[in-house]
Design an enzyme around this catalytic site. Sequence first.
Site, short mmCIF file in Angstrom:
data_model
loop_
_atom_site.label_atom_id
_atom_site.label_comp_id
_atom_site.label_asym_id
_atom_site.label_seq_id
_atom_site.Cartn_x
_atom_site.Cartn_y
_atom_site.Cartn_z
N LEU A 77 0.85 -1.20 0.00
CA LEU A 77 0.00 0.00 0.00
C LEU A 77 0.88 1.24 0.00
O LEU A 77 1.94 1.27 0.63
CB LEU A 77 -0.91 0.00 1.23
N HIS A 91 -19.84 2.96 51.75
CA HIS A 91 -18.70 2.06 51.61
C HIS A 91 -19.21 0.66 51.24
O HIS A 91 -20.20 0.19 51.82
CB HIS A 91 -17.91 1.99 52.92
#
Length: 1010
Positions: free
Chosen positions: A193, A915
């Site tokens: 390419l 928590h």
Amino acid sequence: MAARVLVLGGGGREHALAWKLAQSSHVQQVLVAPGNAGTACSAKISNAAISSSDHSALAQFCKDQNIEFVVVGPEAPLAAGIVGNLAAAGVRCFGPSAQAAQLESSKRFAKEFMDRHGIPTARWRAFTEPEEACSFIMSADVPALVVKASGLAAGKGVIVAGSREEACRAVQEIMQDKTFGAAGETVVIEELLEGEEVSCLCFTDGRTVAPMPPAQDHKRLLDGDRGPNTGGMGAYCPAPQVSKDLLQRITNTILQRTVDGMQQEGTPYTGILYAGIMLTKDGPKVLEFNCRFGDPECQVILPLLKSDLYEVIQSTLDGLLCASPPVWLGNCTAVTVVMASHGYPGDYTKGVEITGVAEAQALGLEVFQAGTALKDGKVVTNGGRVLTVTAIREDLIAALEGAKKGLAAIKFEGAVYRKDIGYRAIAFLKQPRGLTYKDSGVDIAAGNLLVEKIKPLAKATSRPGCNVDLGGFAGLFDLKAAGFKDPLLVSGTDGVGTKLKVAQQCNKHDTIGQDLVAMCVNDILAQGAEPLFFLDYFSCGKLDLGTAAAVVAGIAKACGKAGCALLGGETAEMPDMYPPGDYDLAGFAVGAVERGQKLPVLDAIAEGDVVVGIASSGLHSNGFSLVRKIVAKSSLQYSSPAPDNCGDQTLGDLLLTPTRIYSQSLLPVLHSGHVKAFAHITGGGLLENIPRVLPSKCGVDLDAQTWRIPKIFSWLQQEGQLSEEEMARTFNCGIGAALVVSKDLTEQVLRDIQQHQEEAWVIGRVVACPEGSPRVRVRHLVQAMRINGSVLENGTMKSHFSAQPKKARVAVLISGTGSNLQALIDSTQEPSSAAHIAVVISNKPEVAGLDKAARAGIPTRVINHKLYKSRVEFDTAVNQVLEEFFIDIVCLAGFMRILSGPFVRKWNGKMLNIHPSLLPSFRGSNAHEQALGAGVTVTGCTVHFVAEEVDAGQIILQEAVPVKRGDTVATLSERVKLAEHKIFPTALQLVASGAVRLGEDGRLCCVQDE
């Protein structure tokens, strides 16, 4: 809360990963295995003597060291299945599975995959016999000059031949001479390419793709792309050859398509996806895939990452990348240059002393070490590519010059490096290119995208006579299809004035569209016209898609309320005409009325007729220049709580209450034959609008004590010390429209209006008005404001306001998606809620939690912790915002900053956190790992008051969650999150209502206890 993470690898890439992770406030320590000299001697970074090949031993090491997650640098461990093996042992690992990593570990697999999913790439064939490969090379009708070892070859298994004969020699070397060992048992032959080669990487969680800035690597050893192929001699980022539009195209057609394809084939891809791209004349095509960061691309990409890498990785592992995409530095370029040992990529000497690293760092450069080791307290060479020098500057030239200064400072015998890194980009930038419309500041593509966004919104406003389909030159309306027999067309146009400035300052754009529609359709109601269609005009200096889409969505929604079609509009992007963030609006409404129903009926209006007032929703859209002046002189800001008894909202939200649309509710009344005139109380207030629908010899006498005046008008009058005349000439004072009716039909008209859910009162009567006399008299206006909210009923003053208990004002602090934020929003929006979220504060910009807040109409603030020298300074800035919004309670929702002692003490008993464990068990950041490691059968979550000691405050509420056999951190976390969404809002309501509080002795107090 601080975490420990492990990076596997020993190169410059791994040093850069460790360096970026160590910048996170969440990270306590980064271990690197095996690491190098650069990762051996940092405050938060150290090396670990653990092999990445023994996955069982590695998993045990991670558990022993409480490792939050593992980041894999090189490709070989990924191909060997390290991610799956660690996950099976309960250790999170950032990277693709072995099956997904075949995109890199097998060139043949990658090419077949690309063919299956239509991903653009070079034409190719795979061979296991060298003779067949060479036969194809010599006979192919394309330049089959690229020869690849199908397996892993440390980034060196690609040979780009200069001729077919050279390509055949490469096949012999790979397949017969075993240059790359077993990796060359299969070769892939590709067409050559032509074009520019770039590296396009992204984070992906298996669904969402978050692209990184494009980079360009330099593979050849010597300047001018001469010499042998290497693992990479330098890189720069971003690559200017890849425009924003081109990067979007690559993202859509290559990166996203690859991730979608892997998902469809049952092999989800998570981690880093790296596409080597050739920019050909036919568009971008894939050269190869890698399943990890490139080296040296990593050393130029990560320095440009503005986001916290730890958080990005967590979002990726959690599948939440769409909610918290990474943010990148703008207007910066990074260049890195590799310094290699003499002889590389062939044989080279080790143990050569390196000097000058500290000097280079003193120049503001980053030095990422790779092939280095410590020997007798000195840093020495220990590999081919020894280190990289990275400069981050405002442009490519400055970055390259900065890197060169670092290269001159660092010395070791035989050092080899390139001096032309970035030369292709420099040449590209010097190419003469014609200007585009986008260069001038007009983005046609963005405008087209806006049209696509609003098409379905406009389509939804179609009505008899008009099927909306945006995109034509003009719109059509069929009056016959709408049912008209002998119609007159009525048109009106208006804007919303400087109410726009308030909307822009409050960053609230979703209701201003209703103001625009209302101002126009209410005007044509004065002729008795039914609104048929509407057109809008939106102008700005720079088109912001989000803002424009929000405005137009509001317009479309309002058209639906008005019963008219949004037939078309104009978006004008005009650079230099408006300051950044500013925009203007205009609207055009067209309606129709049967000839015999048009208003006003002037010859029927007579002395003694009654004036009926229709309630406004507030200020509507007039007088805002004066309003803004009053607010500026007052002690309040738009983000401040609204004045007393004006509701639980900010002043800005109160002022932005949208203008009421009267067409649907009042048209039946207007067409009943009982109404002689309709006046829209718009600019000019009560004094100037009612005379517009009266005969010249008539006026009206109004009594302000007969209608309810919203409190905001009283506040404006008192704060601005406005005269009675100024109030009546500027504002609607609670009357959005006025009707003139015969005295004997008054009760009937009031019943009809109230039946259509409008509030109305008899507010005055029509009187004779000698020439030169005021045509509108408003009596008792100031007095009525003082007893604001009351009306006269049967001769007695009665209040229309009920005493509402004051809601606690809540601030939510976030760092990312804002875990539990949506649950808190939903809870506080319930009418029975004792709390109201007044502001959401993030210590990071552009995070998903801010979008959630904006969608809920909640003001937001960003206080970037990186801009403050100390934790106390940052906390002080946060506290200033809390005071600005008069906050009562603070909720931490995924807020990843440790708050200072003074801040915690100031908000003692007023700050809540959640928590993910049943405290006091399993404190810290890895609660789920601790729970699974301890073998408990029950865990859960806890809402507690925040104390100076982490996770040690008084517990408000807990919810148990069973630990199931086979649970992983991920599955357990999901179930605990559901419990969190349940109890965090509940706990907030308990505290906000006063049912639970922190006593003076530091213990929890409940109402029943007292």
